[in-house]
Design an enzyme around this catalytic site. Structure first.
Site, PDB file in Angstrom:
ATOM      1  N   THR A 134       0.858  -1.181   0.000  1.00  0.00           N
ATOM      2  CA  THR A 134       0.000   0.000   0.000  1.00  0.00           C
ATOM      3  C   THR A 134       0.895   1.233   0.000  1.00  0.00           C
ATOM      4  OG1 THR A 134      -1.710  -1.181   1.229  1.00  0.00           O
ATOM      5  CG2 THR A 134      -1.829   1.227   1.219  1.00  0.00           C
ATOM      6  N   LYS A 178      -7.971   0.824  -2.870  1.00  0.00           N
ATOM      7  CA  LYS A 178      -7.460   0.525  -1.527  1.00  0.00           C
ATOM      8  C   LYS A 178      -7.528   1.771  -0.634  1.00  0.00           C
ATOM      9  CE  LYS A 178      -5.381  -1.748   1.798  1.00  0.00           C
ATOM     10  NZ  LYS A 178      -4.024  -2.326   1.724  1.00  0.00           N
TER      11      LYS A 178
END
Length: 270
Positions: free
Chosen positions: A78, A153
């Site tokens: 991420t 995300k």
């Protein structure tokens, strides 16, 4: 993730900045350098703390140069929008296919191979990564061109981390006004206003016991990436800004390596 990839019968080589962690992965061969780990591989998977770490491993660590020309770089960290664009650019300059596929889930679903994969990139490259997605995840969602996975995300993280911050404040509020927070968790369990996540993280707050499924300091990093994206797209994020302040306070209180549910301390100890 690496253990599940190896258990699926895929030949797996691993490298980690802390070698001892890599040595604990059953069925995988531990390599001394990133370049050694990727040499000859069909798929190169990066799962590191942030964009700077990924870029360093792939460039200074020699992994990008050592990749086969027909290999796929599967980037699952991420890292936020700016970083994923930079990493995609590096892949393009090198001439290798790039897949942006962050995952949803923390330690337990990762161990069970039950993550949700947010896969984005060229169809052919996504097809090539299919056996890896099947090994690490219970569900794969294809969402378009590389970069779309990272954007999705960020949206999920905004929802999840604000939910966690609100849960922490609610548990602390209940305690302050003389309500047993267990009663609160029981009252919302299974109802429309409830959340399975509250039943997962709420008891940790009540017991003040935070075994780490996902570190608080990385949750703060993820919220900061949400704010970075909001600023980039001229989107006001007042709730996310307040939540990030609470996460930051809990980290400053010394809870950064505990589970992200330890954001509770920012409300309980203030």
């Amino acid at each position: 993730m690496a253990s599940n990839i190896a258990a699926a019968g895929l030949q797996t080589r691993v490298w980690n900045r802390t070698r001892e962690k890599a040595e604990g992965i059953s069925g995988a061969t531990v390599e001394d350098t990133p370049a050694d780990a990727v040499d000859g591989a069909d798929i190169v998977l990066t799962m590191l703390a942030d964009g700077a770490a990924v870029e360093s491993v792939m460039t200074e660590g020699g992994a990008l140069v050592a990749m086969r020309d027909d290999a796929v770089w599967l980037q699952s960290s991420t890292v936020g929008i700016a970083a994923i664009e930079r990493l995609a650019q590096l892949a393009e300059e090198r001439g290798v296919a790039f897949v942006d596929a962050p995952v949803l889930g923390t330690k337990t679903p990762a161990e069970k191979g039950a993550l949700t994969v947010l896969a984005s990139g060229p169809d052919q490259a996504l097809d090539a990564c299919g056996p890896v997605f099947d090994a690490i995840g219970a569900k794969t969602v294809r969402v378009g061109e590389a970069g779309a996975g990272t954007r999705l995300k960020l949206v999920v993280n905004n929802w999840l981390l604000l939910l966690l911050g609100n849960l922490a404040e609610t548990v602390a509020f209940a305690e302050r006004i003389g309500v047993d927070p267990r009663s609160f968790l029981e009252a919302i369990d299974g109802g429309a206003v409830g959340s399975p996540y509250a039943q997962m993280k709420g008891p940790m707050m009540v017991e003040r016991d935070f075994p780490t499924a996902f570190p608080l300091k990385l949750a703060l990093k993820d919220l900061e990436l949400v704010l970075e994206a909001g600023e980039r797209h001229d989107s006001e994020m007042p709730l996310a800004s307040v939540a990030a302040e609470r996460f930051r306070r809990a980290v400053e209180q010394g809870h950064g390596d505990e589970d992200m549910a330890a954001v509770y301390h920012a409300s309980a100890d203030s």
